[in-house]
Design a protein around this motif. Sequence first.
Motif, short mmCIF file in Angstrom:
data_model
loop_
_atom_site.label_atom_id
_atom_site.label_comp_id
_atom_site.label_asym_id
_atom_site.label_seq_id
_atom_site.Cartn_x
_atom_site.Cartn_y
_atom_site.Cartn_z
N LEU A 56 1.39 28.41 11.88
CA LEU A 56 2.09 28.06 10.64
C LEU A 56 3.58 28.40 10.68
O LEU A 56 4.29 28.22 9.68
N GLU A 57 4.04 28.90 11.81
CA GLU A 57 5.44 29.27 12.02
C GLU A 57 5.91 30.29 10.99
O GLU A 57 6.98 30.15 10.39
N LEU A 58 5.09 31.33 10.80
CA LEU A 58 5.42 32.44 9.90
C LEU A 58 5.35 33.74 10.68
O LEU A 58 4.51 33.89 11.57
N ARG A 60 4.55 37.74 11.41
CA ARG A 60 3.29 38.49 11.25
C ARG A 60 3.21 39.18 9.88
O ARG A 60 2.15 39.18 9.25
N SER A 61 4.29 39.76 9.40
CA SER A 61 4.23 40.48 8.12
C SER A 61 4.03 39.50 6.95
O SER A 61 3.24 39.78 6.04
N THR A 62 4.70 38.37 6.98
CA THR A 62 4.51 37.35 5.94
C THR A 62 3.07 36.85 5.97
O THR A 62 2.44 36.68 4.93
N MET A 63 2.58 36.62 7.19
CA MET A 63 1.21 36.13 7.33
C MET A 63 0.23 37.15 6.76
O MET A 63 -0.70 36.78 6.03
N GLY A 64 0.43 38.42 7.06
CA GLY A 64 -0.46 39.46 6.55
C GLY A 64 -0.48 39.49 5.03
O GLY A 64 -1.55 39.59 4.41
N ARG A 65 0.69 39.39 4.42
CA ARG A 65 0.77 39.38 2.94
C ARG A 65 0.05 38.17 2.36
O ARG A 65 -0.69 38.28 1.38
N ASN A 66 0.29 37.00 2.95
CA ASN A 66 -0.32 35.78 2.44
C ASN A 66 -1.84 35.81 2.57
O ASN A 66 -2.56 35.36 1.67
N VAL A 67 -2.33 36.35 3.68
CA VAL A 67 -3.78 36.44 3.89
C VAL A 67 -4.39 37.44 2.91
O VAL A 67 -5.48 37.21 2.38
N ARG A 68 -3.70 38.53 2.63
CA ARG A 68 -4.23 39.51 1.67
C ARG A 68 -4.43 38.88 0.28
O ARG A 68 -5.39 39.20 -0.41
N VAL A 69 -3.53 37.98 -0.09
CA VAL A 69 -3.67 37.32 -1.40
C VAL A 69 -4.95 36.49 -1.45
O VAL A 69 -5.72 36.59 -2.40
N ILE A 70 -5.19 35.69 -0.42
CA ILE A 70 -6.40 34.86 -0.45
C ILE A 70 -7.66 35.69 -0.19
O ILE A 70 -8.74 35.29 -0.61
N GLU A 71 -7.49 36.84 0.45
CA GLU A 71 -8.64 37.75 0.60
C GLU A 71 -9.02 38.31 -0.77
O GLU A 71 -10.20 38.37 -1.12
N LYS A 72 -8.03 38.70 -1.58
CA LYS A 72 -8.30 39.23 -2.92
C LYS A 72 -8.95 38.17 -3.81
O LYS A 72 -9.69 38.50 -4.74
N LEU A 73 -8.67 36.91 -3.54
CA LEU A 73 -9.30 35.81 -4.28
C LEU A 73 -10.72 35.54 -3.79
O LEU A 73 -11.42 34.69 -4.34
N GLY A 74 -11.12 36.23 -2.73
CA GLY A 74 -12.47 36.05 -2.18
C GLY A 74 -12.63 34.82 -1.31
O GLY A 74 -13.74 34.37 -1.07
N LEU A 75 -11.50 34.28 -0.80
CA LEU A 75 -11.54 33.03 -0.05
C LEU A 75 -11.67 33.23 1.46
O LEU A 75 -12.05 32.30 2.17
N VAL A 76 -11.33 34.43 1.94
CA VAL A 76 -11.43 34.72 3.37
C VAL A 76 -12.02 36.11 3.57
O VAL A 76 -12.04 36.94 2.65
N GLU A 77 -12.47 36.34 4.80
CA GLU A 77 -12.96 37.65 5.20
C GLU A 77 -12.21 38.06 6.45
O GLU A 77 -12.00 37.25 7.36
N LEU A 78 -11.79 39.31 6.46
CA LEU A 78 -11.09 39.85 7.63
C LEU A 78 -12.09 40.49 8.57
O LEU A 78 -13.11 41.01 8.15
N GLY A 79 -11.77 40.41 9.85
CA GLY A 79 -12.60 41.02 10.88
C GLY A 79 -11.73 41.59 11.97
O GLY A 79 -10.51 41.69 11.82
N ARG A 80 -12.33 41.92 13.09
CA ARG A 80 -11.62 42.44 14.25
C ARG A 80 -11.81 41.51 15.42
O ARG A 80 -12.88 40.95 15.62
N GLY A 81 -10.75 41.39 16.22
CA GLY A 81 -10.81 40.57 17.42
C GLY A 81 -11.58 41.29 18.54
O GLY A 81 -12.10 42.39 18.34
#
Length: 154
Positions: A56-58, A60-81
Amino acid sequence: MTAACLCLQLRKATRKIGARYDAALAPVGINIAQFSLLRTIARRQPISLTELGRKLELDRSTMGRNVRVIEKLGLVELGRGEDQREATVALSDRGRDVLRVAEPLWAHCQEEVGQRLGTDRLRLVSELNNLLSLFTLKRVYARNTDDADGDCLS
């Protein structure tokens, strides 16, 4: 008299287009940036935050913030690589449902914007994006090779 700032003109155009997509996606409670994230995740899941940022050409810190928002909405789940140091993200069941409802709303908006702009202007937008991508790549190359004159357009 100086010409209008190109950056400002592009930002204004981006906000206007983004507002149209945001309005189209409002019934499902997401905006165009979140839709783009969800769609990119859906196509590559699970995907590391680093790779998602690259796609998405963003940064890492911006990406982390954006993902946290959709995680709080219950739209994604975080895991480990695989190496446990890298965070990965995948759609939740709710995220898949939201994306399934959002895609036709996005497609309708895409069609409407495309019709309003017309084929020639759409081609110009694509060409401009490609040109700016090349400009960015040349800047990164120049910075990484200590190009003394910093000429990015040669």
